[in-house]
Design an enzyme around this catalytic site. Structure first.
Site, PDB file in Angstrom:
ATOM      1  N   ASP A  13       0.858  -1.179   0.000  1.00 41.05           N
ATOM      2  CA  ASP A  13       0.000   0.000   0.000  1.00 41.05           C
ATOM      3  C   ASP A  13       0.898   1.234   0.000  1.00 41.05           C
ATOM      4  OD1 ASP A  13      -2.184   1.635   0.131  1.00 41.05           O
ATOM      5  OD2 ASP A  13      -2.745   1.126   2.185  1.00 41.05           O
ATOM      6  N   ASP A 107      -2.854   2.385  -6.143  1.00 36.40           N
ATOM      7  CA  ASP A 107      -1.781   2.441  -5.147  1.00 36.40           C
ATOM      8  C   ASP A 107      -1.697   1.238  -4.217  1.00 36.40           C
ATOM      9  OD1 ASP A 107      -4.157   3.088  -3.890  1.00 36.40           O
ATOM     10  OD2 ASP A 107      -3.231   4.491  -2.499  1.00 36.40           O
ATOM     11  N   GLU A 108      -2.406   0.167  -4.507  1.00 29.52           N
ATOM     12  CA  GLU A 108      -2.281  -1.016  -3.647  1.00 29.52           C
ATOM     13  C   GLU A 108      -2.564  -2.283  -4.423  1.00 29.52           C
ATOM     14  OE1 GLU A 108      -5.172  -1.759  -0.521  1.00 29.52           O
ATOM     15  OE2 GLU A 108      -6.516  -0.264  -1.391  1.00 29.52           O
TER      16      GLU A 108
END
Length: 360
Positions: A13, A107-108
């Site tokens: 993350d 983003d993860e």
């Protein structure tokens, strides 16, 4: 964690991703409380730096509330093209370590590193190497959770944020879950957390103490999930072939709209956003949905399902306009419009007529 019978899953993350990109690209923003979004009366925070989070500023917070909490908050307009470009860099790094990657957002992602193609000594070392590569390549930091299932890996990645990592091993998983508040559990939203609190369930230990019958009585079909995660159990695999079910975009107008031409212009702009994603991903759907939210916060949707996937911008425009025109003209101000395409599939027969019915 190193037994061949145990999955090794990493949840990566990025730390305050959008805001961190802005601080990276503009050194003058470093160390300042930064919010990505609009400072207008109708604006919302899309992302907040850690300096802003200290004041309680977080994503989805109305901008006026964010400024009340942090008067020195610096707003930066989002640059989604830049965020997408950086995300591609990050996902290319993931692929250096494993082919089994399940992206969750820009983003993860989950990574299954059980096969360990890089022959690193542990999953911990793999996570550390991935984070180092991300920092080297992008100048950004990431946090990692390492565990034997997805539920625990996602919980663990938040445990040492920012710029840290944490591992939950098989011998500690169930006991660790018992110490956590249920509000942190994936699948337990604010409404469910309040309901659980009213039933005396505040922690993982409280949840584990409830029988399956009790959970079924109060939470229906979700009982199986809550019963399992209270024991640190999650058998879901990391699925690199997970199919995205929809693509949507929405906007909140700076002031209420009643003029049909202005409302339609907003819908077309959102349709263009969606089409750009569909074209880039080569994912085309049969169902188009338009969302309208009025100034009294009443929300309605209108949908059309086609006989074949929508494969041109013009067809998407036509469908979205037809849907929004079904609620126009209006005397009540419209504050938000959105467009979504769903039911992705391959086109089979382009000779069929495209749309038939409109539904609520």
């Amino acid at each position: 964690m190193d037994s061949p019978a145990v999955r090794k899953i990493i949840h990566i993350d990025m730390d305050a991703f959008f805001a961190s990109v802005e601080q990276r690209d503009n050194p003058a923003l470093r160390g300042l409380p930064v919010a990505v979004g609009s400072a207008s009366a109708r604006g919302v925070v899309a992302a907040a730096s850690y300096e802003a989070r200290v004041f309680g500023v977080k994503s989805a917070l109305p901008s006026v509330t964010a400024l009340r909490r942090c008067p020195d908050l610096v707003f930066v307009r989002p640059r989604f093209d830049v965020y997408k470009s950086v995300s591609r860099q990050i996902h290319a790094i993931f692929a250096e370590f494993t082919p089994v990657i399940q992206p969750l957002s820009l983003d993860e992602a989950y990574l299954d590193v059980t096969a360990n193609p890089r022959n690193l000594p542990t999953a911990w070392a793999t996570a550390k190497a991935i984070r180092a590569r991300i920092l080297e390549e992008t100048g950004l930091t990431a946090s990692a959770g390492i565990s034997y299932n997805k539920f625990l890996a996602k919980l663990a990645s938040d445990h040492r944020k920012p710029n840290g990592q944490f591992a939950v091993t098989p011998d500690m998983g169930a006991a660790w879950v018992e110490t956590l508040p249920v509000s942190r559990f994936h699948g337990v939203g604010p409404v469910t957390a309040r309901k659980m609190a009213s039933l005396g369930i505040e922690t993982g230990a409280d949840l584990r103490a409830k029988s399956h019958a009790f959970l079924s009585r109060h939470f229906g079909s979700s009982a199986d999930w809550y019963h399992a995660i209270a024991r640190g159990v999650d058998h879901r695999p990391v699925n690199p072939d997970r199919v995205r079910k929809s693509s949507g975009s929405e906007t909140t107008f700076r002031s209420d709209r009643t003029e049909p031409a202005e409302v339609e212009a907003g819908v077309l702009e959102m349709a263009d956003d969606v089409w750009e994603w569909c074209e880039a991903a080569q994912a085309f759907g049969r169902t188009v949905t338009v969302k309208v939210k009025y100034n009294d916060f009443q929300q309605i949707t209108r949908s059309r399902s086609a006989t074949r996937p929508v494969r041109s911008r013009d067809d998407l425009h036509a469908a979205a306009l037809a849907l929004v025109r079904s609620v126009l003209p209006t005397d009540k101000g419209i504050r938000l419009v959105g467009v979504t395409v769903s039911n992705f599939e391959a086109a089979e027969d382009n000779t069929l007529p495209l749309f038939d019915a409109v539904s609520d």
